[in-house]
Design an enzyme around this catalytic site. Structure first.
Site, PDB file in Angstrom:
ATOM      1  N   LYS A  67      30.678  30.206  40.368  1.00  0.00           N
ATOM      2  CA  LYS A  67      30.226  31.549  40.000  1.00  0.00           C
ATOM      3  C   LYS A  67      31.421  32.474  40.187  1.00  0.00           C
ATOM      4  CE  LYS A  67      27.238  35.093  39.519  1.00  0.00           C
ATOM      5  NZ  LYS A  67      26.140  35.272  40.493  1.00  0.00           N
ATOM      6  N   VAL A  68      31.821  33.162  39.125  1.00  0.00           N
ATOM      7  CA  VAL A  68      32.971  34.065  39.177  1.00  0.00           C
ATOM      8  C   VAL A  68      32.620  35.399  38.537  1.00  0.00           C
ATOM      9  CG1 VAL A  68      34.645  32.161  39.121  1.00  0.00           C
ATOM     10  CG2 VAL A  68      33.941  33.269  36.971  1.00  0.00           C
ATOM     11  N   SER A  69      33.486  36.372  38.720  1.00  0.00           N
ATOM     12  CA  SER A  69      33.358  37.636  38.005  1.00  0.00           C
ATOM     13  C   SER A  69      33.700  37.430  36.538  1.00  0.00           C
ATOM     14  CB  SER A  69      34.338  38.665  38.582  1.00  0.00           C
ATOM     15  OG  SER A  69      34.102  38.922  39.932  1.00  0.00           O
ATOM     16  N   THR A 119      34.409  42.236  38.160  1.00  0.00           N
ATOM     17  CA  THR A 119      33.847  43.016  37.064  1.00  0.00           C
ATOM     18  C   THR A 119      33.571  44.438  37.529  1.00  0.00           C
ATOM     19  OG1 THR A 119      32.754  40.979  36.361  1.00  0.00           O
ATOM     20  CG2 THR A 119      32.097  43.000  35.259  1.00  0.00           C
ATOM     21  N   ALA A 120      33.122  44.588  38.777  1.00  0.00           N
ATOM     22  CA  ALA A 120      32.868  45.925  39.312  1.00  0.00           C
ATOM     23  C   ALA A 120      34.124  46.786  39.211  1.00  0.00           C
ATOM     24  CB  ALA A 120      32.409  45.819  40.764  1.00  0.00           C
ATOM     25  N   HIS A 163      25.745  44.324  44.528  1.00  0.00           N
ATOM     26  CA  HIS A 163      24.657  43.559  45.131  1.00  0.00           C
ATOM     27  C   HIS A 163      23.561  44.469  45.700  1.00  0.00           C
ATOM     28  CE1 HIS A 163      27.164  40.227  44.271  1.00  0.00           C
ATOM     29  NE2 HIS A 163      27.871  40.225  45.365  1.00  0.00           N
TER      30      HIS A 163
END
Length: 292
Positions: A67-69, A119-120, A163
């Site tokens: 799981k990655v950005s 991504t944020a 989150h």
């Protein structure tokens, strides 16, 4: 792995190494798959790590599935394929910029962020380019769970949070300055791409297709029987209130988790194309998002 597992080894007889976060959306999505309740699925060797670590692991090619950005994709898609399911993408679920006071001008301010390859952070940079003409000041990278205390205690002027912080920032006496997802949706009309599931292209088309199908079945199993996933979710939720965990799952696990679809792929291309135009990431090749 459990004794009940009915999973299938890969062609070379081994388990697939997979790393995802301990956050409720990931444990909810992968519960059935990790515990052998998806017959015929690839056998998995599960590890946990925060997304800043998994982004680096992907760049180094350290494991099979991660799981990655979405922001990390331009750096890893030579080795990894984007899976069309299992990730976090949606509406009304974007990162927030928080401050101690209401409505400060961020020009020249120190801002804490969870990762400069998240991504944020991409969404933040695109937002700041539009609404902070003087540009923000120093960027400080710190683990996401340390950001709200740092803002509260005045060690930084503002913080970019992700989150479950969407639901808990008021507990720290903080104020929402801006919603990165709201800005993104308003200016593009697209959903917000946050976290992606990727797998090594070297696994081959057959294994990649089986893996994607197995993740979809794991998502549907969790939707069909949410209580079955609850022990796994809460065991890794870092003392999170169960009601907050449920809110977290409800926000981040949605139709795009089961399948990116046309709108999902358009959002991913839109984010990375715009970020590349701003010089924030390398440009994507024409077939970079092809699956398998």
């Amino acid at each position: 792995m459990t004794d009940e597992q009915q999973s299938t080894p890969t062609a070379d007889g081994r388990q697939l190494g997979i790393v995802y976060s301990p956050c409720p959306n990931d444990t909810f999505v992968f519960d059935a798959l990790a515990h052998g309740r998806v017959p015929g699925a690839p056998a998995l060797d599960v590890s946990f790590a925060d997304i800043d670590l998994t982004n680096g692991m992907a760049e180094r090619g350290e494991t099979d599935v991660l799981k990655v950005s979405y922001a990390a994709l331009p750096y890893v898609l030579d080795q990894y394929a984007l899976l069309p399911c299992g990730g976090a993408l949606g509406r009304g679920c974007g990162p927030l910029v928080l401050s101690r006071e209401e409505g400060p001008d961020l020009a020249g301010c120190t801002v804490a962020v969870p990762s400069e390859k998240s991504t944020a952070y991409l969404l933040f940079r695109l937002w700041a380019a539009d609404v902070v003409p003087g540009g923000v000041g120093e960027i400080v990278v710190m683990p996401f769970h340390e950001i709200m205390p740092a803002v509260r205690d005045g060690r930084v002027d503002a913080g970019l949070v992700i989150h479950e912080a969407r639901f808990t920032y008021r507990n720290y006496g903080l104020h929402q300055l801006a919603d990165m997802g709201e800005h993104w949706e308003r200016t593009t009309g697209l959903p917000i791409p946050l976290g992606a599931i990727i797998a090594k292209r070297s696994l081959g088309a057959q294994t990649l297709t089986l893996l994607a199908d197995s993740i979809r079945r794991s998502v549907r199993a969790a939707w069909d029987d949410p209580e079955a996933a609850r022990p796994y979710v809460m065991a890794h939720a870092q003392e999170m209130d169960p009601a907050v965990a449920d809110q977290h799952i409800g926000l981040y696990v949605n139709e795009f988790t089961a399948d990116l679809g046309e709108d999902g792929y358009a959002a991913v291309r839109g984010l990375l194309t715009r970020a590349a135009a701003e010089g924030l990431v390398p440009p994507l090749g024409p077939d970079a998002l092809r699956f398998p």
